[in-house]
Design a protein around this motif. Sequence first.
Motif, mmCIF file in Angstrom:
data_model
loop_
_atom_site.group_PDB
_atom_site.id
_atom_site.type_symbol
_atom_site.label_atom_id
_atom_site.label_comp_id
_atom_site.label_asym_id
_atom_site.label_seq_id
_atom_site.Cartn_x
_atom_site.Cartn_y
_atom_site.Cartn_z
ATOM 1 N N GLN A 1 0.835 -1.197 0.000
ATOM 2 C CA GLN A 1 0.000 0.000 0.000
ATOM 3 C C GLN A 1 0.867 1.244 0.000
ATOM 4 O O GLN A 1 2.034 1.196 0.361
ATOM 5 C CB GLN A 1 -0.893 0.034 1.253
ATOM 6 N N GLU B 1 -8.310 4.964 0.251
ATOM 7 C CA GLU B 1 -9.005 4.020 -0.622
ATOM 8 C C GLU B 1 -10.297 4.666 -1.087
ATOM 9 O O GLU B 1 -11.097 5.096 -0.267
ATOM 10 C CB GLU B 1 -9.315 2.720 0.129
ATOM 11 N N ASN B 2 -10.483 4.735 -2.399
ATOM 12 C CA ASN B 2 -11.700 5.326 -2.955
ATOM 13 C C ASN B 2 -11.953 6.727 -2.399
ATOM 14 O O ASN B 2 -13.053 7.059 -1.997
ATOM 15 C CB ASN B 2 -12.917 4.424 -2.685
ATOM 16 N N THR B 3 -10.918 7.519 -2.342
ATOM 17 C CA THR B 3 -10.912 8.903 -1.876
ATOM 18 C C THR B 3 -11.272 9.070 -0.396
ATOM 19 O O THR B 3 -11.459 10.177 0.065
ATOM 20 C CB THR B 3 -11.835 9.807 -2.734
ATOM 21 N N GLU B 4 -11.368 7.984 0.350
ATOM 22 C CA GLU B 4 -11.616 8.069 1.784
ATOM 23 C C GLU B 4 -10.384 7.619 2.548
ATOM 24 O O GLU B 4 -9.802 6.595 2.242
ATOM 25 C CB GLU B 4 -12.795 7.188 2.183
ATOM 26 N N LYS C 1 -8.397 6.017 5.574
ATOM 27 C CA LYS C 1 -8.668 4.943 6.529
ATOM 28 C C LYS C 1 -7.422 4.756 7.384
ATOM 29 O O LYS C 1 -6.317 4.615 6.867
ATOM 30 C CB LYS C 1 -8.972 3.656 5.765
#
Length: 95
Positions: free
Chosen positions: A42, A64-67, A69
Amino acid sequence: MKNQKYIPVDCGFYDNLEAFATTRKTVAINYLDTEYKKTIQQNIKVRDLETKNGEEFMIFEVVENTEAKNVKIRLDRLIDIDGIEVPRDSDSCSI
């Protein structure tokens, strides 16, 4: 494998992790899953380091997917970070 005995990381390598936490630059990381069998790759930003019950952890952010985490892993699961391999069989910092 969650009960695997913790193996402290090299003290010099820990210094690198502290630098990544300070600069918060995006770095590539490879680490083992919780079963210590599969490698996960990652791009992350190191947020913090902590020690709890004699084990050292790194908290990092993955997008991930613009969020964003946050993930927390034990340091003995690390393989490499920013191209720097985790030294094995070397002096660890005293915890």
